[in-house]
Design an enzyme around this catalytic site. Structure first.
Site, PDB file in Angstrom:
ATOM      1  N   ASP A 169       0.793  -1.287   0.134  1.00 15.36           N
ATOM      2  CA  ASP A 169      -0.080  -0.034  -0.089  1.00 15.36           C
ATOM      3  C   ASP A 169       0.843   1.365   0.071  1.00 15.36           C
ATOM      4  O   ASP A 169       0.740   2.288  -0.626  1.00 15.36           O
ATOM      5  CB  ASP A 169      -0.951   0.065   1.311  1.00 15.36           C
ATOM      6  CG  ASP A 169      -1.880  -1.113   1.144  1.00 15.36           C
ATOM      7  OD1 ASP A 169      -2.058  -1.800   0.288  1.00 15.36           O
ATOM      8  OD2 ASP A 169      -2.959  -1.118   2.092  1.00 15.36           O
TER       9      ASP A 169
ATOM     10  N   ASP B 110      -5.801   5.873 -24.209  1.00 10.93           N
ATOM     11  CA  ASP B 110      -6.334   7.136 -23.675  1.00 10.93           C
ATOM     12  C   ASP B 110      -6.480   8.273 -24.635  1.00 10.93           C
ATOM     13  O   ASP B 110      -5.679   8.385 -25.396  1.00 10.93           O
ATOM     14  CB  ASP B 110      -5.609   7.472 -22.381  1.00 10.93           C
ATOM     15  CG  ASP B 110      -6.251   8.370 -21.736  1.00 10.93           C
ATOM     16  OD1 ASP B 110      -7.245   8.488 -21.197  1.00 10.93           O
ATOM     17  OD2 ASP B 110      -5.602   9.502 -21.340  1.00 10.93           O
TER      18      ASP B 110
ATOM     19  N   GLU C  71      -9.962   5.843 -26.814  1.00 14.89           N
ATOM     20  CA  GLU C  71     -11.053   6.635 -26.418  1.00 14.89           C
ATOM     21  C   GLU C  71     -11.470   7.802 -27.018  1.00 14.89           C
ATOM     22  O   GLU C  71     -10.709   8.988 -27.378  1.00 14.89           O
ATOM     23  CB  GLU C  71     -10.497   7.161 -24.888  1.00 14.89           C
ATOM     24  CG  GLU C  71     -11.690   7.814 -24.156  1.00 14.89           C
ATOM     25  CD  GLU C  71     -11.096   8.719 -23.091  1.00 14.89           C
ATOM     26  OE1 GLU C  71     -11.763   9.158 -22.095  1.00 14.89           O
ATOM     27  OE2 GLU C  71      -9.997   9.294 -23.038  1.00 14.89           O
TER      28      GLU C  71
HETATM   29 CA    CA Z   1      -2.310  -3.093  -1.694  1.00 12.44          CA
END
Ligand code: CA
Length: 617
Positions: free
Chosen positions: A144, A331, A360
């Protein structure tokens, strides 16, 4: 002033002596490795390291030919162009000689393990499931926060902060995705976004050859693709060639100012890309739309610079060859240089003939969208070579069609019929990506009231999964997740409930979903399973009828297999006269896939309010 000048000169000469006295240090090599046996034998190798430009370059290989060494204005770059026509798999040395010092950079050429022809792109036989990796599931809380990266916090209460989702989280839920019945996943960008804020969405790449470490490693990405393939799921990777993140080394210490538009100075794009194909557009309007920057933190790459072009094209081929992905979603396609994008599509499809690319194309009419599709008559004699474009106009219509009352001349389903009558504008209507919502739009259920209107949801999903084109479902739509763009883009990208340990609800399981969610999920799953392998839908033609009795009727047909959809777009019961539909109703009765009932197909057909039938012949 003079004194200051001499001090600066002294510092510079000291610095210069110092760097000459030691071996050059190489900070980046791009691509990180390559393969022999590619159809295009030319390779650009970008080297980045302090003061390397004054080095003499030789290669240790007997069969890799150094064709050209290109310096940039910035002495920290060298661009090598090598010819691999005769090259065998090997690791050779790039030797940089500067005075008495020598720096050796090992460079690996791998044996190809796949044939370009073996990579199968996505088609109208597929249904894509769009996932924003930061917001789907957190399979590895240990990644994280990665020390040294600019955004080093996780805050699930903040819509624009990172939430901790990752590749492992997606891998852990591949069974859920496969069980839902979709056949491909499209991931929002997974490449490194080492930006100080807003890095969760991934659209500001800081290294084109590196998966963001908060999502996982390059090898973990490849592993996810392999796992998905093993479960019958294709993988579509999001790429961005129009711009990169301002923390990208290619911008911060750019090779030269012409790597970015407006000589690397920030000028805001107008976002008005209709000007690209507008026959009345001014030069000013076109330039500001395509060369202006998406935001100040997203410098606009100048793809007309041949070195930039080569760098970007190679990065896409590298990911296809490395990971075996099945498609690319590009994109902001119209914001980049038309001719470059066309060349890119051509090169990718030469190397991988069955691959698919969707651009896109966020434009507000079918005329404008169609311009961007391969072989468009409107773009001729130019050709974008882009196989698939996004049907944004249909998305807008679908978000109103199932709320409004339908009449023979307007409203509701009439607008879908009317739009489909104009499909002649498209070079290939089957290669349109069709969707109710995505990460940039309000969700199909904007408010909770809509989430409880399952008739609306079911008609929309039925139309999406049976009309022409390649359907895409945004993660969470199957469990009626809501989101209003007016509340901020982060709210369109809420965490999937159950993706984080400790979540109060787990919508990955039947027990965790409420009654409405299970009804929506089960209906969607049933339709998706039915659609899989159904040639009438995946490959078939489309025939439809103008609205009568507020009802839209259309047929999909392939060989002697056909499917007929009958949809009442009104809040009233209808008695539909079946006479006009004889040519698509070959039998006197048929089974409705949705209810399992046998439907008699003679005389008049009674339809309840907003009732839909899905008949198979
Ligand atoms: Ca994670």
């Amino acid at each position: 002033m003079k004194q200051i000048f001499f001090i600066i000169m002294a510092v510079f000469s000291l610095f210069g002596w110092h760097s000459a006295a030691r071996a050059a240090s190489i900070q980046k090599v791009a691509p990180t490795f390559w393969w022999t046996g590619m159809k295009n034998p030319e390779l650009q190798i970008l080297l980045y390291g302090e003061g390397i430009a004054s080095s003499e370059v030789t290669l240790s290989s007997p069969d890799v030919v150094l064709k050209d060494v290109v310096k940039q204005a910035n002495p920290n770059y060298l661009l090598l162009y090598v010819d691999l026509s005769e090259a065998t798999p090997q690791t050779f040395n790039i030797i940089l000689k500067k005075g008495k010092k020598t720096t050796t950079v090992p460079y690996e050429l791998k044996q190809r393990t796949r044939k370009g022809e073996d990579i199968q792109g996505f088609t109208a036989e597929d249904v894509l499931y769009l996932i924003m990796p930061d917001r789907f599931a957190n399979g590895d809380p240990s990644n994280d926060i990665v020390k040294g990266m600019a955004e080093d916090k996780v805050d699930r209460t903040e819509q624009y902060a990172r939430h901790g989702g990752d590749l492992k989280g997606i891998e852990d839920h591949l069974d859920y995705i496969a069980d839902l019945g979709v056949t491909a996943i499209w991931l929002n960008p997974t490449q490194e976004n080492d930006m100080p804020e807003g890095s969760y969405h991934g659209y500001a790449i800081t290294d084109y050859y590196q998966i963001d470490r908060r999502f996982g490693s390059n090898d973990e990405f490849k592993q996810l693709v392999d796992q998905a393939h093993a479960k019958g799921l294709k993988v579509v990777m999001d790429m961005i060639f129009n711009h990169c993140g301002s923390e990208n080394y290619l911008f911060k210490d750019r090779p030269s100012d012409d790597w970015f538009n407006f000589k690397s100075n920030y000028v805001q794009t107008s976002f008005k890309t209709a000007s690209v194909q507008d026959i009345h557009a001014s030069d000013y309007e076109r330039k500001i739309a395509t060369d202006g920057w998406f935001t100040q933190a997203m410098p606009d790459l100048n793809q007309r610079n041949r070195h930039v072009a080569r760098y970007l094209i190679q990065s896409s081929i590298w990911w296809i060859e490395f990971a075996g992905i099945n498609g690319i979603r590009q994109d902001t396609h119209p914001y980049a240089d038309f001719d470059f994008m066309s060349q890119w599509c051509k090169e990718v499809l030469t190397e991988y003939p069955h691959f698919n690319i969707v651009g896109e194309t966020w434009l507000n009419s079918n005329v404008l969208v169609s311009f961007w599709q391969k072989d468009s008559k409107l773009a001729a004699p130019r050709n974008s070579n882009l196989p698939t474009v996004m049907d944004f106009p249909l998305q807008g219509l679908m978000n109103r069609a199932f709320d409004e009352e339908t009449s023979d001349w307007g409203g509701g389903l009439y607008n879908l019929y009317d739009y489909n009558t104009q499909d002649l504008v498209y070079a290939n209507p089957m290669n349109l990506l069709i969707f109710l919502d995505n990460h940039d739009t309000s969700r199909f259920c904007v408010k909770e009231e809509q989430a409880k209107n399952l008739t609306r949801y079911k008609q929309a999903m039925l139309y999406l999964l049976t009309t022409r084109g390649i359907p895409q479902i945004y993660y969470g739509t199957e469990i009626l997740m809501t989101g209003d763009k007016g509340n901020g883009d982060g709210t369109l990208r809420k965490d999937f409930p159950g993706g984080w340990s400790g979540d109060k609800t787990d919508c990955f399981s039947q027990a965790g979903r409420n009654e409405w969610q299970n009804e929506a999920f089960d209906y969607t799953r049933k339709l998706l399973k039915w659609r899989k392998g159904n040639d009438a839908i995946g490959k078939g033609s489309m025939k439809h009828f103008s609205i009568a009795y507020g009802t839209y009727v259309y047929e999909r047909k392939y060989g002697n297999q056909s499917v007929v959809v009958i949809m009442n777009g009104t809040d009233k019961a209808q008695e539909l006269d079946l006479t006009p539909y004889k040519e698509i109703l070959p039998k006197a009765q048929a089974t409705d896939v949705l209810s399992g009932r046998t439907i008699q197909l003679s005389g008049k057909l009674s339809l309840g309010q907003r009732e839909s039938l899905l008949l198979c012949f």
